[in-house]
Design a protein around this motif. Structure first.
Motif, PDB file in Angstrom:
ATOM      1  N   ARG A  42       0.832  -1.204   0.000  1.00 18.27           N
ATOM      2  CA  ARG A  42       0.000   0.000   0.000  1.00 18.27           C
ATOM      3  C   ARG A  42       0.869   1.257   0.000  1.00 18.27           C
ATOM      4  NH1 ARG A  42      -5.171  -1.261   4.011  1.00 18.27           N
ATOM      5  NH2 ARG A  42      -5.889  -3.139   2.915  1.00 18.27           N
ATOM      6  N   HIS A  43       1.915   1.277   0.811  1.00 22.63           N
ATOM      7  CA  HIS A  43       2.803   2.439   0.824  1.00 22.63           C
ATOM      8  C   HIS A  43       3.558   2.580  -0.500  1.00 22.63           C
ATOM      9  CE1 HIS A  43       2.069   2.398   5.172  1.00 22.63           C
ATOM     10  NE2 HIS A  43       2.556   3.619   5.181  1.00 22.63           N
ATOM     11  N   PHE A  44       3.988   1.460  -1.045  1.00 24.46           N
ATOM     12  CA  PHE A  44       4.724   1.487  -2.310  1.00 24.46           C
ATOM     13  C   PHE A  44       3.862   2.103  -3.413  1.00 24.46           C
ATOM     14  CE2 PHE A  44       6.585  -0.839  -6.058  1.00 24.46           C
ATOM     15  CZ  PHE A  44       7.857  -0.294  -5.976  1.00 24.46           C
ATOM     16  N   GLU A  45       2.602   1.683  -3.473  1.00 20.75           N
ATOM     17  CA  GLU A  45       1.701   2.175  -4.512  1.00 20.75           C
ATOM     18  C   GLU A  45       1.283   3.617  -4.271  1.00 20.75           C
ATOM     19  OE1 GLU A  45      -2.692   1.190  -6.502  1.00 20.75           O
ATOM     20  OE2 GLU A  45      -1.813  -0.195  -5.023  1.00 20.75           O
ATOM     21  N   ALA A  46       0.959   3.961  -3.026  1.00 23.23           N
ATOM     22  CA  ALA A  46       0.378   5.275  -2.742  1.00 23.23           C
ATOM     23  C   ALA A  46       1.413   6.367  -2.550  1.00 23.23           C
ATOM     24  CB  ALA A  46      -0.496   5.183  -1.484  1.00 23.23           C
TER      25      ALA A  46
END
Length: 268
Positions: A42-46
């Motif tokens: 989630r952090h990687f994408e957002a």
């Protein structure tokens, strides 16, 4: 000059973590636990990918180091996230000594080891400004005589944000934090095989000349429960204010981070 970004995505290195594990198997189990992997994705994408994919200077390589035992579903998900990013190269390695493996992966990504290059480190929950690569390239050109005299020269941008994404958007505040390991790069002379990952990010001034820059926000340092630095005892929580509409617009402009996209990802 070639520019290479380097990201470790849950790579089970021997060393390189503040959290210790009794064995490599224990580290792999920790890194690939479903709850932790979900948060990293989630952090990687957002947070991580948007600014990199929106760079005003797209002429760079982004190496993503993963373990060769990464679960198949996670590898497929990672490949899907970077499918639209031509700069991305996923590199799988078995567990090994942290600095040696990172150095090898970075040197393998160089077009010509005999030619100089610029390398920047980047965690999977951090972001850089959309003009970071352009700014880094210009900074290197500005000090070309210095780079010619030294095997290694570091660049560090001090100003940015610490931010926590979540289902309600972004909570963040501005910070000034030298040598924090984000928006940080090293110029490597041709023929030199040492890399930015051979040095602790806070120790760069001990080993090479460093150039520091301030006056504008150049990074977002992600804050979450699975930060390696937050796993030790007695680490206090950080209270961050929620961004208002003006702050969210600033994040879109500086880092291509869309608060609505953050809300969608973290509400899943």
């Amino acid at each position: 000059m070639q520019i290479i970004g380097f990201c470790r995505f849950s790579y089970p290195a021997e060393g390189g973590f503040q959290v210790e594990h009794a064995s490599v198997e224990d580290r792999i189990a920790y890194l690939y636990a479903p709850e932790r992997l979900e948060e990293r994705f989630r952090h990687f994408e957002a947070i991580c990918l948007p600014g990199l994919m929106a760079q005003t200077d797209p002429d760079f390589t982004f190496v993503i180091l993963v373990g060769d035992a990464m679960p198949d579903a996670a590898r497929v998900r990672l490949e899907a996230l970077v499918k639209g990013m031509p700069q991305a190269r996923i590199v799988a390695r078995p567990p090994g000594p942290h600095r040696a493996v990172c150095q090898e992966a970075l040197n393998d990504a160089r077009d010509y080891v005999a030619a100089p290059c610029l390398q920047f480190r980047h965690d999977d929950d951090d972001a850089v400004a959309v003009d970071f690569v352009e700014t880094l390239r210009q900074a290197a050109a500005d000090v070309a005589p210095l780079l010619a005299r030294h095997r290694l020269v570091a660049f560090d941008w001090h100003d940015g944000y610490v931010a926590r994404p979540g289902a309600h958007g972004l909570a963040a505040e501005e910070v000034h934090h030298p040598y924090w390991g984000v928006a940080q790069a090293v110029a490597v002379q041709g023929g030199v095989r040492q890399s930015i990952m051979n040095f602790g990010h806070q120790k760069l001034p001990r080993f090479m000349p460093t150039l520091t820059f301030s006056g504008r926000a150049m990074y977002v340092r992600g804050h979450n429960d699975h930060n390696d630095s937050r796993q030790k005892a007695h680490v206090k929580p950080v209270a961050l204010p929620r961004l208002d509409a003006t702050g969210e617009a600033r994040f879109r402009d500086l880092f291509a981070i869309d608060a609505d996209h953050v809300r969608r990802i973290f509400s899943g």
